[in-house]
Design a protein around this motif. Structure first.
Motif, mmCIF file in Angstrom:
data_model
loop_
_atom_site.group_PDB
_atom_site.id
_atom_site.type_symbol
_atom_site.label_atom_id
_atom_site.label_comp_id
_atom_site.label_asym_id
_atom_site.label_seq_id
_atom_site.Cartn_x
_atom_site.Cartn_y
_atom_site.Cartn_z
ATOM 1 N N ALA A 18 38.856 45.242 30.924
ATOM 2 C CA ALA A 18 38.453 46.495 30.255
ATOM 3 C C ALA A 18 36.951 46.560 29.993
ATOM 4 N N SER A 19 36.218 45.501 30.347
ATOM 5 C CA SER A 19 34.796 45.457 29.980
ATOM 6 C C SER A 19 33.898 46.179 30.966
ATOM 7 N N ALA A 20 34.434 46.605 32.106
ATOM 8 C CA ALA A 20 33.598 47.231 33.148
ATOM 9 C C ALA A 20 34.488 48.058 34.067
ATOM 10 N N GLY A 21 33.835 48.814 34.948
ATOM 11 C CA GLY A 21 34.534 49.457 36.059
ATOM 12 C C GLY A 21 35.728 50.316 35.686
ATOM 13 N N PHE A 22 36.808 50.168 36.450
ATOM 14 C CA PHE A 22 38.003 51.015 36.271
ATOM 15 C C PHE A 22 38.568 50.863 34.856
ATOM 16 N N GLY A 23 38.612 49.616 34.372
ATOM 17 C CA GLY A 23 39.244 49.343 33.081
ATOM 18 C C GLY A 23 38.524 50.054 31.957
ATOM 19 N N ALA A 80 39.164 41.117 28.372
ATOM 20 C CA ALA A 80 38.209 40.643 29.383
ATOM 21 C C ALA A 80 37.585 39.360 28.843
ATOM 22 N N ARG A 81 36.717 38.757 29.667
ATOM 23 C CA ARG A 81 36.062 37.526 29.216
ATOM 24 C C ARG A 81 34.822 37.818 28.378
ATOM 25 N N ARG A 82 34.105 38.913 28.657
ATOM 26 C CA ARG A 82 32.815 39.167 27.994
ATOM 27 C C ARG A 82 33.006 39.984 26.719
ATOM 28 N N LEU A 83 32.955 39.264 25.578
ATOM 29 C CA LEU A 83 33.193 39.919 24.283
ATOM 30 C C LEU A 83 32.098 40.932 23.950
ATOM 31 N N MET A 122 40.080 37.488 26.798
ATOM 32 C CA MET A 122 41.157 36.923 27.628
ATOM 33 C C MET A 122 40.582 36.584 28.994
ATOM 34 N N ASP A 123 40.802 35.343 29.415
ATOM 35 C CA ASP A 123 40.506 34.971 30.802
ATOM 36 C C ASP A 123 41.856 34.846 31.491
ATOM 37 N N VAL A 124 42.193 35.817 32.323
ATOM 38 C CA VAL A 124 43.552 35.814 32.883
ATOM 39 C C VAL A 124 43.826 34.575 33.723
ATOM 40 N N SER A 125 42.754 33.962 34.246
ATOM 41 C CA SER A 125 42.964 32.768 35.073
ATOM 42 C C SER A 125 43.291 31.537 34.232
ATOM 43 N N ASN A 147 47.397 45.900 34.848
ATOM 44 C CA ASN A 147 46.882 44.650 35.417
ATOM 45 C C ASN A 147 45.749 45.004 36.373
ATOM 46 N N ASN A 148 44.546 45.059 35.792
ATOM 47 C CA ASN A 148 43.383 45.547 36.544
ATOM 48 C C ASN A 148 42.363 44.447 36.813
ATOM 49 N N ALA A 149 42.312 43.402 35.976
ATOM 50 C CA ALA A 149 41.311 42.344 36.159
ATOM 51 C C ALA A 149 41.460 41.758 37.558
ATOM 52 N N VAL A 156 41.094 36.167 52.140
ATOM 53 C CA VAL A 156 41.932 35.844 50.968
ATOM 54 C C VAL A 156 41.983 37.001 49.965
ATOM 55 N N TYR A 157 40.899 37.771 49.849
ATOM 56 C CA TYR A 157 40.956 38.928 48.927
ATOM 57 C C TYR A 157 42.108 39.854 49.332
ATOM 58 N N GLY A 158 42.142 40.231 50.612
ATOM 59 C CA GLY A 158 43.220 41.115 51.075
ATOM 60 C C GLY A 158 44.587 40.483 50.869
ATOM 61 N N THR A 189 45.448 38.397 48.522
ATOM 62 C CA THR A 189 45.854 38.459 47.102
ATOM 63 C C THR A 189 46.388 39.854 46.776
ATOM 64 N N LYS A 190 45.789 40.882 47.370
ATOM 65 C CA LYS A 190 46.241 42.241 47.063
ATOM 66 C C LYS A 190 47.554 42.569 47.785
ATOM 67 N N ALA A 191 47.816 41.891 48.909
ATOM 68 C CA ALA A 191 49.137 42.021 49.541
ATOM 69 C C ALA A 191 50.199 41.422 48.624
ATOM 70 N N GLY A 215 29.878 52.236 41.890
ATOM 71 C CA GLY A 215 29.555 52.425 40.482
ATOM 72 C C GLY A 215 30.242 51.450 39.544
ATOM 73 N N THR A 216 30.950 50.469 40.099
ATOM 74 C CA THR A 216 31.505 49.402 39.265
ATOM 75 C C THR A 216 30.766 48.098 39.632
ATOM 76 N N GLU A 217 31.173 47.004 39.027
ATOM 77 C CA GLU A 217 30.503 45.726 39.320
ATOM 78 C C GLU A 217 31.124 45.017 40.528
ATOM 79 N N PHE A 218 32.128 45.654 41.138
ATOM 80 C CA PHE A 218 32.930 44.991 42.164
ATOM 81 C C PHE A 218 32.091 44.360 43.280
HETATM 82 P P1 NDP Z 1 34.515 45.355 38.091
HETATM 83 O O1 NDP Z 1 33.919 44.103 38.633
HETATM 84 O O2 NDP Z 1 33.611 46.472 37.698
HETATM 85 O O3 NDP Z 1 35.471 45.017 36.862
HETATM 86 C C1 NDP Z 1 36.311 43.911 36.897
HETATM 87 C C2 NDP Z 1 36.861 43.659 35.515
HETATM 88 O O4 NDP Z 1 37.739 42.528 35.579
HETATM 89 C C3 NDP Z 1 35.786 43.338 34.505
HETATM 90 O O5 NDP Z 1 36.087 43.978 33.292
HETATM 91 C C4 NDP Z 1 35.872 41.834 34.343
HETATM 92 O O6 NDP Z 1 35.507 41.499 33.001
HETATM 93 C C5 NDP Z 1 37.363 41.608 34.567
HETATM 94 N N1 NDP Z 1 37.686 40.249 34.974
HETATM 95 C C6 NDP Z 1 37.279 39.574 36.070
HETATM 96 N N2 NDP Z 1 37.777 38.335 36.051
HETATM 97 C C7 NDP Z 1 38.523 38.217 34.924
HETATM 98 C C8 NDP Z 1 39.272 37.172 34.333
HETATM 99 N N3 NDP Z 1 39.373 35.956 34.901
HETATM 100 N N4 NDP Z 1 39.917 37.409 33.167
HETATM 101 C C9 NDP Z 1 39.823 38.629 32.568
HETATM 102 N N5 NDP Z 1 39.114 39.650 33.066
HETATM 103 C C10 NDP Z 1 38.466 39.436 34.234
HETATM 104 O O7 NDP Z 1 35.550 45.822 39.239
HETATM 105 P P2 NDP Z 1 36.370 47.185 39.453
HETATM 106 O O8 NDP Z 1 36.536 47.922 38.203
HETATM 107 O O9 NDP Z 1 35.787 47.864 40.626
HETATM 108 O O10 NDP Z 1 37.760 46.557 39.929
HETATM 109 C C11 NDP Z 1 38.894 46.488 39.102
HETATM 110 C C12 NDP Z 1 40.088 46.127 39.969
HETATM 111 O O11 NDP Z 1 40.190 47.050 41.043
HETATM 112 C C13 NDP Z 1 40.028 44.744 40.620
HETATM 113 O O12 NDP Z 1 41.306 44.179 40.593
HETATM 114 C C14 NDP Z 1 39.591 45.051 42.059
HETATM 115 O O13 NDP Z 1 40.044 44.084 42.964
HETATM 116 C C15 NDP Z 1 40.292 46.375 42.279
HETATM 117 N N6 NDP Z 1 39.708 47.240 43.298
HETATM 118 C C16 NDP Z 1 38.375 47.583 43.278
HETATM 119 C C17 NDP Z 1 37.877 48.412 44.260
HETATM 120 C C18 NDP Z 1 36.444 48.795 44.313
HETATM 121 O O14 NDP Z 1 35.967 49.185 45.410
HETATM 122 N N7 NDP Z 1 35.704 48.772 43.248
HETATM 123 C C19 NDP Z 1 38.743 48.985 45.295
HETATM 124 C C20 NDP Z 1 40.116 48.570 45.216
HETATM 125 C C21 NDP Z 1 40.562 47.747 44.243
HETATM 126 P P3 NDP Z 1 34.799 40.135 32.525
HETATM 127 O O15 NDP Z 1 33.816 39.768 33.595
HETATM 128 O O16 NDP Z 1 34.171 40.553 31.228
HETATM 129 O O17 NDP Z 1 35.905 39.170 32.353
#
Ligand code: NDP
Ligand code: 8X3
Length: 250
Positions: free
Chosen positions: A8-13, A31-34, A53-56, A80-82, A146-148, A150-152, A182-185
């Motif tokens: 939830a700290s970035a991107g879609f979340g 997320a990991r970054r408080l 939360m570090d999901v790993s 489940n977005n992390a 491996v990324y693909g 994991t998503k499969a 526009g996300t950190e992906f």
């Molecule tokens: P971002 O990198 O912007 O965000 C990823 C988020 O996941 C961050 O909030 C990060 O927070 C969190 N995260 C990463 N590792 C962990 C961890 N071990 N434990 C908890 N939180 C974690 O990426 P997006 O928003 O773009 O992507 C979100 C999801 O969408 C991912 O699953 C990605 O694979 C998927 N996706 C993205 C696409 C894209 O093009 N952007 C396209 C298709 C799918 P923190 O670092 O603070 O822990």
């Protein structure tokens, strides 16, 4: 509704958390970054609960869920977005450490959070799990190795959950986005090389994290008797490119 979002700290979340709170829902933002989560809490107020939360770190997940305060204890929706991609090298040049981190986060982390949350949903006979997969889970591409994969896993796990949840009112969706800027992906994927990351989105109109936030909100607010099993979304500019043949020099 109470919605638990991993990542939830970035991107879609983050985009989804903002939309949910604006619509009167409550969010458990994990997320990991408080510092990032606290910044969001400053904007969103008491409806947003920041949770480190570090999901790993799968062993830590059950206690984190158990320790949620009373008003956030019932999780109506789990998103489940992390997740992350690391590297774009072909398999023979890829880092094994990157492969393991993607597996630990995208697969094992998603499993651990689901395992901790699902039994209460079944006991209540209501709930919704949205897994954020990817087009990479269906369509192979160079460097996706491996990324693909994991998503499969995420896609098939989502469909198998649907099968197991027969007779319950618990819903499951696999959301499969394509290219999103526009996300950190991509910054994460290129190990912090921001110029390389920016070039991925050069020269065409792509989707944004806000677009995906809108789609996730729409899923969450969809009627409770409808299950959207899979939802694949791409920018119009992105499409299929068929199979490839390596031709010999003539
Ligand atoms: P971002 O990198 O912007 O965000 C990823 C988020 O996941 C961050 O909030 C990060 O927070 C969190 N995260 C990463 N590792 C962990 C961890 N071990 N434990 C908890 N939180 C974690 O990426 P997006 O928003 O773009 O992507 C979100 C999801 O969408 C991912 O699953 C990605 O694979 C998927 N996706 C993205 C696409 C894209 O093009 N952007 C396209 C298709 C799918 P923190 O670092 O603070 O822990
Ligand atoms: C990421 C999708 O197309 O950017 O999940 O590799 S893509």
């Amino acid at each position: 509704m109470n919605v638990l979002i991993t990542g939830a700290s970035a991107g879609f979340g983050k985009a989804l958390a903002e939309r949910l709170v604006a619509n009167g829902h409550r969010v458990i933002g994990c997320a990991r970054r408080l510092d990032k989560l606290n910044a969001l809490a400053d904007t969103l107020g008491e409806a947003f609960l920041p949770v480190v939360m570090d999901v790993s770190d799968t062993a830590s997940i059950p206690q984190i869920i158990t320790d949620l305060p009373d008003n956030f204890k019932q999780i109506d929706v789990l998103v489940n977005n992390a997740g992350l991609a690391l590297g774009t090298e072909p398999a023979q040049n890829a880092s094994l450490d990157d492969w393991m981190r993607m597996t630990d986060t995208n697969i094992k982390g998603l499993m651990a959070v689901t395992h901790a949350v699902l039994p209460a949903m079944v006991a209540r006979d209501s709930g919704y799990i949205i897994n954020v997969g990817s087009i990479a889970g269906s369509w192979p591409y160079f460097g996706g190795n491996v990324y693909g994969a994991t998503k499969a896993f995420v896609k098939q796990f989502s469909l198998n959950l649907r099968a197991d949840l027969i007779g319950t009112q618990v819903r499951v969706t696999n959301l499969e986005p394509g290219n999103v800027a526009g996300t950190e992906f991509s910054n994460v994927r290129y190990h912090g090389d921001d110029d390389k990351a920016a070039k991925v989105y050069d020269g065409f109109k792509t989707m944004t994290g806000d677009d995906i936030g809108d789609i996730l909100l729409w899923l969450i607010e969809s009627p409770a008797h409808i299950n959207i099993n899979r939802l694949e979304v791409m920018p119009v500019a992105q499409t299929y490119n068929g199979l490839t043949i390596a031709k010999q020099d003539s």
